[in-house]
Design an enzyme around this catalytic site. Structure first.
Site, PDB file in Angstrom:
ATOM      1  N   GLY B  18       0.868  -1.288  -0.106  1.00 21.01           N
ATOM      2  CA  GLY B  18      -0.115   0.008   0.077  1.00 21.01           C
ATOM      3  C   GLY B  18       0.876   1.006   0.050  1.00 21.01           C
ATOM      4  O   GLY B  18       2.015   1.074  -0.028  1.00 21.01           O
ATOM      5  N   ASP B 131      -8.123   7.494   7.573  1.00 17.34           N
ATOM      6  CA  ASP B 131      -8.077   7.040   6.155  1.00 17.34           C
ATOM      7  C   ASP B 131      -8.950   5.827   6.062  1.00 17.34           C
ATOM      8  O   ASP B 131      -8.807   4.738   5.671  1.00 17.34           O
ATOM      9  CB  ASP B 131      -6.371   6.590   5.919  1.00 17.34           C
ATOM     10  CG  ASP B 131      -6.354   6.220   4.570  1.00 17.34           C
ATOM     11  OD1 ASP B 131      -7.284   6.532   3.669  1.00 17.34           O
ATOM     12  OD2 ASP B 131      -5.445   4.957   4.292  1.00 17.34           O
TER      13      ASP B 131
END
Lengths: 262, 617
Positions: B18, B131
């Site tokens: 990621g 997030d």
């Protein structure tokens, strides 16, 4: 096509190492055209420099390994391949884990210029008194400007102005568009590829002025590095400058004819 | 990396990558399986940020909630930092949504309630997530949500010079993050979570733009459609709660997650208990299917490309099937999985599907994709204007600039092999078979022959060994039935003509030069149909074959003449005859011009009639 190319790369005054990398084709005329590539490594550790070198070399090798090419498609595939290789190397070695870079590529063939880029390194075309950017910045702030959230002026000082939204080597599934648009090039134009270590420090007008005053690509490169360092040299500075001397008789006539028809 | 020791952990498997680093499955010294996140070096460049996170990690480590993925340890190792987390076998909500589209309401509601509890707990402990997105919500094999990556985004939000490639997913980011109109607080997380809920309940995101800057613009300015308008089955209180949580100004949203949860109300479903259990047989099956798809072999279609295509478009149950079928087709493994495709074994009246995968760039530089319905290659025709019509014949007038949105069209004509499969699976009987006769030409005369149908199009020669030839002796009704079975549609006349002529409005698919024996099967040069990939030089601007000659092709529109609508025209509402285009192997060069048009009744079947399909983007 006859052109003069010069390039320069300097670590600047504040960085410990130069993580930029650039390369261009330097042999006899090649059917695929003339490829120029510049990359700016990401991060403060050795990975950034490694990533930019691998990415540029992979793209160069890929591009010239293909025959009878559709240039925009091969550039795109070359970017994908460069990304794949950088991701793979990063995964293999823990000290390189997460390395990445920007990459900006231009291909000149006959009287046309094709381009593509990932990240915020830029390409400019300079024609007489005009300088215009043809690359797309893949950065958080450029999207904010486009979205109307901040002004271009705000972007220059925005705390997240260095945050990229796309980079080579970070995401194995990096989306890359085929850029089918090409620019018609003309005699006496200049093409400039550079990283933010130059354009973020030396204003566009000053770059334009330097090109028009010095004219020689080699001198222009040296002078612009000097100016970036005079302005603090906060980052690595790299650039490639191409001057189009003569695009060839046929191409030139074709362009003139087109201009008449307009 | 695999086999390397990091601290007390042995890395055993890659779990993904990621924006902040890579995630690995690892074994502790006591043989416990954990997830180990190694932070990217550039994230760590700013030591102040790392110290701050270290402080937060201490708080995170104390969080103990059934729906929060537990942080076990955070340690430096050489130049790297690693976060050790509880390992949760299951599936990310992102993948579940990608494959299933919207979730059944009780299940979506159950997941929503669990996440709301988890976030309320975290916020009471002073932790923001920053997030929230479906990729950070894991659903365990037992159906329990586990929120991952609390606080990690903070590293990026305070990133300094040179930090690069933030993988910020702008789809779930609140407007205040872009224009800094207010500080990020609980209400920012509420906005992001509401976007996740929106997707769970409606199967799509509220903002359908694909460019990052456009998505940002939407967050800042666009009022999202009420979820209930997209999915009327949603209880109104849930729809209203999601809308309130999506208000532009944080002051207009809920103050905390408890308020959000209260506003969602309860679900009047006796089989459902949001406190303890969200799993029922349906959901178990959903997970099993989704995981099955997860485990399929790698294909040329990347997850990212899939995501690009899904963004903002219709997602349905079909997505799972599409991805499975495509994976299998490419992997060359077909048997065994068609049971999942049972809903398509008959001719369905469902809406044509959207294509969700990209594949190859074709020789003309356009994207070729494989359609899951019938395995055909389709070309993505990008939105643009094109010149339609001609001044040559009354029926073709006027010449008009027409704007068409994106769509897909078959690269080749539908073949005998494809049509056979359709008939095999559905038992479909064509109009010519029903009527026990079809039109054929004998010499210069047309005649109805009793033996003529799609299996013996000219009444004489059978299609045996002609798998790759276009199916012919097909009526409009037959063509449309095939399309429905394959979850596709017939092209409109404008769609067909654009593919044939390109944006400039060429006379023929290959340009403006006269046809010859290398560009088209026409003028009775070979006196019969030809294989669908025979005329490579005759490909159109977009790379479609046989847009001139071989067999006439049915279009969706009813026939009429005169002015057309200038954007995405679909012809008149009603009529008696449908348009056919393209000419055939027996027509001369005038008839295979791309603007040429003819028309026949829907049940009219002729041995020079075939078709290709289109599909919405």
């Amino acid at each position: 096509m006859d052109c003069t190319i010069a390039s320069a790369s300097d670590k600047g005054l504040r960085k410990e190492e130069n993580q930029d990398y650039l390369s261009y084709y330097d042999g006899p005329t090649h059917k695929n055209g003339l490829l120029l590539v510049l990359a700016d490594g990401i991060g403060g550790r050795s990975g950034g420099g490694t990533a930019s070198k691998i990415a540029v070399e992979t793209l160069m090798e890929y591009f010239y390994s293909k025959k009878n090419i559709n240039i925009p498609v091969v550039i795109k595939k070359g970017f994908k391949e460069a990304n794949r290789v950088v991701v793979e190397k990063g995964d293999q070695d823990i000290s390189l884990n997460g390395m990445g870079c920007t990459m900006n590529a231009v291909v000149l063939r006959d009287d046309k210029m094709y381009h593509n880029n990932v990240g915020d390194s830029r390409g400019y075309i300079i024609s007489g008194d005009e300088i215009s950017q043809f690359s797309t910045d893949h950065s958080f702030v450029s999207d904010l400007v486009k979205a109307g959230a901040i002004t271009e002026e705000d972007a220059l000082t925005h705390p997240e102005r260095h945050v990229l939204t796309k980079a080579i080597g970070i995401d194995p599934k990096l989306p890359i568009e085929t850029n089918k648009e090409y620019l018609q090039i003309e005699n006496s134009q200049y093409i400039l590829l550079c990283c933010d270590g130059l354009y973020g420090v030396v204003p566009d007008e000053e770059i334009l002025d330097t090109v028009n005053t010095l004219k020689s690509p080699d001198d222009i490169c040296k002078k612009l590095i000097e100016k970036a360092n005079e302005n603090g040299g906060p980052d690595n500075i790299s650039l490639i400058v191409v001057r189009i001397n003569n695009i060839g008789l046929v191409s030139n006539l074709k362009n003139k004819f087109k201009a008449l028809m307009r | 990396m695999i086999g390397e020791q990091l601290g007390d952990y042995l890395i055993t498997k890659s779990l993904g990558k990621g924006g902040f680093g890579s995630v690995w499955e690892a074994k502790s010294e006591t043989d416990e399986t954990v997830a180990l996140k190694i932070l990217n070096p550039q994230v760590l460049e700013n030591e102040k940020v790392v110290r701050k996170f270290f402080h937060e990690a201490m708080i995170l480590a104390k969080l103990d909630h059934p729906h929060i993925c537990k942080l076990l340890e955070f340690f430096p190792d050489g130049g790297n930092y690693a976060i050790v987390m509880e390992y949760v076998p299951g599936i990310e909500l992102k993948d579940l949504l990608k494959q299933k589209g919207k979730l059944p309401i009780p299940q979506a509601f159950g997941l929503a309630k669990q996440t709301l509890k988890a976030f309320q707990y975290a916020h009471e402990n002073g932790i923001l997530h920053r997030d929230i997105k479906p990729a950070n919500i894991m659903i365990s094999n037992e159906g329990m949500t586990k929120i991952m990556d609390f606080g990690i985004a903070k590293m990026s939000s305070t990133a300094s010079h040179d930090t690069a490639a933030s993988m910020l997913s702008v789809h779930y980011v609140p407007p205040e993050r872009f224009d800094k109109s207010s500080e990020i607080d609980t209400r920012s997380d509420i906005y992001s979570l509401a976007l996740v809920f929106y997707e769970m309940f409606t199967g799509r995101r509220p903002f359908t733009a694909t460019e990052t800057s456009q998505i940002m613009f939407s967050h800042l300015n666009e009022i999202p459609e009420s979820p209930i308008n997209l999915a009327p089955e949603i209880p109104p209180q849930i729809s209203d709660a999601i809308s309130k949580a999506l208000e532009k100004s944080p002051d207009d949203r809920f103050n905390d997650f408890q308020e959000f949860s209260d506003a969602m109300g309860t679900l009047d479903d006796e089989d459902f208990d949001d406190e303890t259990c969200i799993m029922d047989d349906d959901l178990t099956q959903i997970f099993e299917e989704a995981k099955l798809a997860e485990d399929l072999p790698e294909t040329v279609i990347t997850e990212d490309e899939l995501e690009e295509e899904i963004e903002g478009k219709k997602k349905g149950k079909f997505l799972l099937i599409a991805s499975i079928l495509i994976s299998l087709t490419i992997a060359g493994v077909v048997g065994g999985y068609f049971t999942l495709y049972k809903s398509s074994s008959g001719i369905s009246d469902q809406e044509p599907t959207t294509i969700v995968e990209k594949a190859q760039t074709n020789s003309k530089g356009f994207e070729d994709v494989i359609h899951p319905g019938d395995g055909s290659t389709m070309i993505l025709i990008p939105a643009s204007e094109f010149m339609m019509g001609s001044e040559d014949y009354e029926a073709e007038k006027p010449v008009q600039k027409i704007m068409l949105s994106n769509y897909y069209i078959d690269k080749y004509l539908v073949t005998n092999a494809q049509f056979s499969k359709f008939v095999e699976q559905t038992g479909y009987v064509t109009d010519a078979e029903k009527e026990e006769s079809g039109m054929v030409r004998i010499g210069r005369r047309w005649k109805k022959l009793p033996e003529a149908n799609w299996k013996t199009p000219d009444g004489l020669a059978s299609i045996d060994d002609k798998d790759n030839y276009p199916v012919s002796q097909i009526s409009y009704n037959d063509a449309l039935s095939y399309c429905k079975w394959a979850r596709k549609d017939l092209p409109t006349e404008a769609q067909w003509e654009k593919v044939a002529r390109g944006p400039e409005g060429n006379l023929y698919p290959w340009g403006n030069t006269d046809p010859n024996e290398t560009t088209a099967n026409f003028d009775n040069v070979i006196e019969s149909v030809s294989a669908v990939d025979s005329y490579e030089k005759g490909q159109s601007f977009y790379g479609a074959f046989d847009m001139a000659g071989n067999v006439y092709q049915w279009c969706k529109d009813w026939y009429e003449t005169g002015e057309r609508t200038t954007k995405d025209p679909t012809g008149p509402e009603t009529g008696t005859e449908h348009v056919v285009k393209g000419g055939s192997f027996s027509e001369g060069m005038e008839s295979i011009r791309s603007s040429n048009r003819d028309r026949y009744e829907p049940n009219y079947s002729m041995f020079i009639f075939g078709f290709r399909c289109a599909c919405e983007y």
